[in-house]
Motif scaffolding. Structure first.
Motif, PDB file in Angstrom:
ATOM      1  N   ILE A  35       1.059  -1.202   0.002  1.00 30.32           N
ATOM      2  CA  ILE A  35      -0.113   0.203   0.087  1.00 30.32           C
ATOM      3  C   ILE A  35       0.765   1.350   0.095  1.00 30.32           C
ATOM      4  O   ILE A  35       0.507   2.337   0.109  1.00 30.32           O
ATOM      5  N   GLN A  39       4.728  -0.454   3.473  1.00 28.45           N
ATOM      6  CA  GLN A  39       3.483  -1.177   4.272  1.00 28.45           C
ATOM      7  C   GLN A  39       2.601  -2.049   3.491  1.00 28.45           C
ATOM      8  O   GLN A  39       2.706  -1.885   2.158  1.00 28.45           O
ATOM      9  N   THR A 131      -2.637  -3.865  14.017  1.00 30.11           N
ATOM     10  CA  THR A 131      -2.461  -4.334  13.050  1.00 30.11           C
ATOM     11  C   THR A 131      -0.835  -4.584  12.538  1.00 30.11           C
ATOM     12  O   THR A 131      -0.726  -4.169  11.194  1.00 30.11           O
ATOM     13  N   VAL A 188       6.526   0.349  14.681  1.00 32.38           N
ATOM     14  CA  VAL A 188       7.452   1.328  14.939  1.00 32.38           C
ATOM     15  C   VAL A 188       7.077   1.803  16.400  1.00 32.38           C
ATOM     16  O   VAL A 188       6.019   1.937  17.014  1.00 32.38           O
TER      17      VAL A 188
HETATM   18  N1  SAH Z   1      -5.135  -2.912   8.946  1.00 26.88           N
HETATM   19  C1  SAH Z   1      -4.318  -2.344   7.886  1.00 26.88           C
HETATM   20  C2  SAH Z   1      -2.798  -2.992   8.068  1.00 26.88           C
HETATM   21  C3  SAH Z   1      -1.737  -1.974   7.574  1.00 26.88           C
HETATM   22  S1  SAH Z   1      -0.119  -2.608   7.894  1.00 26.88           S
HETATM   23  C4  SAH Z   1      -4.610  -2.863   6.370  1.00 26.88           C
HETATM   24  O1  SAH Z   1      -5.059  -4.042   6.337  1.00 26.88           O
HETATM   25  O2  SAH Z   1      -4.569  -1.927   5.640  1.00 26.88           O
HETATM   26  C5  SAH Z   1       0.207  -1.788   9.525  1.00 26.88           C
HETATM   27  C6  SAH Z   1       0.106  -0.307   9.556  1.00 26.88           C
HETATM   28  O3  SAH Z   1       0.653  -0.078  10.964  1.00 26.88           O
HETATM   29  C7  SAH Z   1       1.314   0.312   8.752  1.00 26.88           C
HETATM   30  O4  SAH Z   1       0.321   1.213   8.112  1.00 26.88           O
HETATM   31  C8  SAH Z   1       2.067   1.062   9.731  1.00 26.88           C
HETATM   32  O5  SAH Z   1       2.517   2.397   9.016  1.00 26.88           O
HETATM   33  C9  SAH Z   1       1.181   1.076  10.854  1.00 26.88           C
HETATM   34  N2  SAH Z   1       2.123   1.309  12.128  1.00 26.88           N
HETATM   35  C10 SAH Z   1       3.341   0.750  12.429  1.00 26.88           C
HETATM   36  N3  SAH Z   1       3.704   1.091  13.719  1.00 26.88           N
HETATM   37  C11 SAH Z   1       2.672   1.909  14.136  1.00 26.88           C
HETATM   38  C12 SAH Z   1       2.473   2.772  15.287  1.00 26.88           C
HETATM   39  N4  SAH Z   1       3.639   2.700  16.372  1.00 26.88           N
HETATM   40  N5  SAH Z   1       1.622   3.587  15.719  1.00 26.88           N
HETATM   41  C13 SAH Z   1       0.670   3.657  14.548  1.00 26.88           C
HETATM   42  N6  SAH Z   1       0.611   2.876  13.233  1.00 26.88           N
HETATM   43  C14 SAH Z   1       1.600   2.088  13.121  1.00 26.88           C
END
Ligand code: SAH
Length: 196
Positions: A35, A39, A131, A188
């Protein structure tokens, strides 16, 4: 939650709508897809499984960490009262906001920041879903879980995590159940693998 209604909604939700033009053709593959910004949108059957484990109620206040494409967010918004969703990458959050408002949802609240410490102002949450893969159990999120609350979170190493269902009972006792290996992109921030 009504398992049949969830299944019907899941089968009718067009995953291509959450993807960029060049990936729309692959939307029906049961696999993660890019995406942007390194990610991925999660694998559809895993999104379904995590939603079932979380089992939000129509009255639930839900916190989601990792808005990403907004695909999982749509399922949550459909089957709960309110969704508070946090994404660390601004561009992804903005695109997800546009998509979900096109779908007509007005019960989703967005925040662009590190979500690993939750969203204190709106706590407690009846349900929390993470997620992205965490390196350890985020204590702030557990603190923001309501009594009788449920949290679904992948915890482990960058190459492999285990999907945990963490529950909090009436007295505030914490229980956890392991639902086996999964692989997510890295969370992160404070509970990621590269702890600052
Ligand atoms: N449920 C989403 C999964 C996206 S992947 C889907 O199906 O589209 C996981 C996402 O978590 C990524 O967009 C990443 O940027 C975000 N992410 C990672 N660490 C994070 C944090 N500490 N706080 C907020 N978002 C975070």
């Amino acid at each position: 939650m009504d398992k049949k209604k969830l299944m019907d909604f899941f089968l009718n939700l067009d995953r291509a709508f959450f993807l960029e033009e060049q990936y729309k053709a692959f939307a029906k593959h049961d696999s993660p897809l890019p995406i942007g910004f390194n990610q991925t949108i999660s694998q559809p059957t895993l999104v379904l499984e995590m939603t079932r484990l979380l089992s939000p109620k129509k009255s639930s206040k839900v916190l989601e960490i990792g808005t990403g494409s907004g695909y999982q967010t749509a399922l949550l918004a459909e089957f709960s009262a309110e969704v508070y969703t946090i994404e660390i990458i601004k561009e992804l959050s903005i695109k997800a906001q546009q998509r979900l408002s096109t779908l007509g949802y007005t019960n989703i609240f967005y925040k662009i920041s590190d979500g690993s410490s939750g969203w204190k102002e709106n706590a407690p949450f009846d349900r929390i879903i993470v997620t992205a893969g965490a390196g350890s159990k985020p204590i702030d999120l557990i603190n923001q879980l309501a009594t009788n609350g449920k949290m679904v979170i992948p915890i482990g190493t960058p190459s492999m995590q285990k999907l945990f269902l963490i529950t909090k009972d009436e007295e505030g006792n914490i229980y956890e159940k392991n639902f086996g290996p999964v692989r997510f992109v890295e969370m992160v921030g404070d509970y990621g693998w590269n702890v600052k």
